[in-house]
Scaffold this active site. Structure first.
Site, short mmCIF file in Angstrom:
data_model
loop_
_atom_site.label_atom_id
_atom_site.label_comp_id
_atom_site.label_asym_id
_atom_site.label_seq_id
_atom_site.Cartn_x
_atom_site.Cartn_y
_atom_site.Cartn_z
N SER A 12 49.67 26.10 -91.98
CA SER A 12 49.49 26.10 -90.54
C SER A 12 49.86 24.73 -90.02
O SER A 12 49.92 23.75 -90.78
CB SER A 12 48.05 26.47 -90.16
N GLU A 14 49.55 21.79 -86.66
CA GLU A 14 48.77 21.36 -85.50
C GLU A 14 49.63 20.57 -84.52
O GLU A 14 50.42 19.71 -84.91
CB GLU A 14 47.58 20.50 -85.95
N THR A 45 45.26 20.78 -80.08
CA THR A 45 44.11 19.90 -79.91
C THR A 45 43.76 19.70 -78.44
O THR A 45 44.42 20.17 -77.53
CB THR A 45 44.38 18.53 -80.55
N ASP A 105 34.95 14.34 -79.95
CA ASP A 105 34.61 12.93 -79.84
C ASP A 105 34.15 12.59 -78.43
O ASP A 105 34.69 13.10 -77.44
CB ASP A 105 35.84 12.06 -80.17
N HIS A 147 31.74 12.48 -92.75
CA HIS A 147 31.88 12.22 -91.32
C HIS A 147 31.40 10.80 -91.03
O HIS A 147 30.38 10.35 -91.57
CB HIS A 147 31.05 13.23 -90.52
N GLN A 210 50.32 2.73 -87.50
CA GLN A 210 49.67 3.89 -86.90
C GLN A 210 48.76 4.59 -87.90
O GLN A 210 47.67 5.05 -87.54
CB GLN A 210 50.74 4.86 -86.39
N PHE A 214 44.75 5.11 -87.30
CA PHE A 214 44.22 6.47 -87.25
C PHE A 214 43.14 6.68 -88.29
O PHE A 214 42.06 7.22 -88.00
CB PHE A 214 45.35 7.48 -87.44
N HIS A 264 47.19 22.55 -93.98
CA HIS A 264 47.26 22.45 -92.52
C HIS A 264 47.90 21.10 -92.17
O HIS A 264 47.33 20.05 -92.46
CB HIS A 264 45.86 22.54 -91.92
#
Length: 295
Positions: A12, A14, A45, A105, A147, A210, A214, A264
């Protein structure tokens, strides 16, 4: 390793909602190119605090109109039950059958303000199920390296199982570059009582600065050896991308060999970096006009 055709799991892709007419045109071309790989779905998103939700909706509807299965991300941050009810009804009316349900977020400036009627993703999943029954296939997030706001690894696993038990069908992980972290997380989740598929999230490497920004934001770790190698390329973008393709392809190899149920790809609305990895995994497949991309 070259992965046999039959062993490549479901894939998949995104996207994020484009903000300009040029971005819309680029995403149209990107989705058409990636669709040749017959993905299970495209996800879209939203911004922090659920911002760009209108853009998410419009992008999902455009993908659906083009004949693709599309899954909007849905956030409970900053949303009331009535607002979420309206969004869910719009998606259901349009025939959307898949959602990615996330806490989301907090946007900058929220401070101590209310984040909305729901605080956690498990509450959002429960609400969706109560409102729509089994209409939606619900994906949730997973964090193989924990997390960033979880008090401990055990708490993180417990939180994940709570989301799964609320009615999630599957999960998509945050980006990671350590396959051991993924497999250990899956093992711990299974021991804790959840058996939903946990699909690895894959981010192609195209820019060192980047990537570091991220991963620092989301709490993912880039191994030190990889950071040093990437930094050594300086302005040699071609060599950096070639190295990134090799590294991420090897990660995908390990995940597939270990039984990961899918891949994904976080595309950043670009097709070439993801295609480079897919063609490295399955160089025998060209999908008609889709030519192999050199890795």
């Amino acid at each position: 390793m070259q992965v046999p055709v039959a062993s490549l799991p479901k894939i998949s892709f995104e996207f994020f909602p484009p903000k300009t007419p040029a971005g819309v045109g680029k995403l149209h071309a990107t989705s058409a190119t990636l669709a040749a790989w017959q993905p299970e779905f495209f996800s879209v998103t939203f911004g922090a605090g659920g911002s760009t939700q209108a853009g998410t909706r419009d992008t999902v509807f455009a993908l659906q109109a083009a004949g693709y299965e599309a899954a909007p991300h849905l956030s409970c941050i900053g949303s009331s039950a009535e607002q979420l009810r309206i969004i869910l009804d719009a998606y259901k009316t349009q025939g959307i059958r898949r959602l990615v349900a996330l806490r989301g977020d907090l946007p900058s400036g929220y401070g101590g303000k209310s984040a909305g009627q729901f605080r956690y993703a498990n509450e959002l999943v429960s609400f969706i199920r109560a409102e729509t029954g089994d209409w939606f296939n619900i994906e949730v997030a997973a964090y193989p390296e924990m997390h960033p706001q979880a008090p401990s690894p055990d708490d993180d696993v417990a939180n994940f199982v709570r989301k799964a038990n609320a009615g999630a069908n599957a999960a998509i992980t945050q980006v990671f570059y350590n396959t051991d972290a993924y497999f250990r997380f899956v093992d711990e989740v299974r021991k804790a009582g959840s058996d939903i598929p946990i699909v690895p999230g894959i981010l192609p490497i195209t820019n060192y600065a980047q990537l570091i920004r991220f991963t620092e934001t989301c709490g993912a770790e880039v191994p030190r050896w990889m950071q040093r190698k990437l930094a050594s390329f300086h302005d040699d973008t071609a060599s950096l991308c070639a190295f990134g393709t090799d590294v991420v392809t090897e990660i995908c190899d390990r995940l597939i060999a270990g039984g990961a149920p899918g891949l994904h790809f976080y595309t950043m609305n670009q097709s070439a970096p993801t295609l480079a990895i897919l063609n490295a995994l399955r160089p025998d497949i060209t999908h008609g006009s889709l030519v192999a991309v050199a890795a």
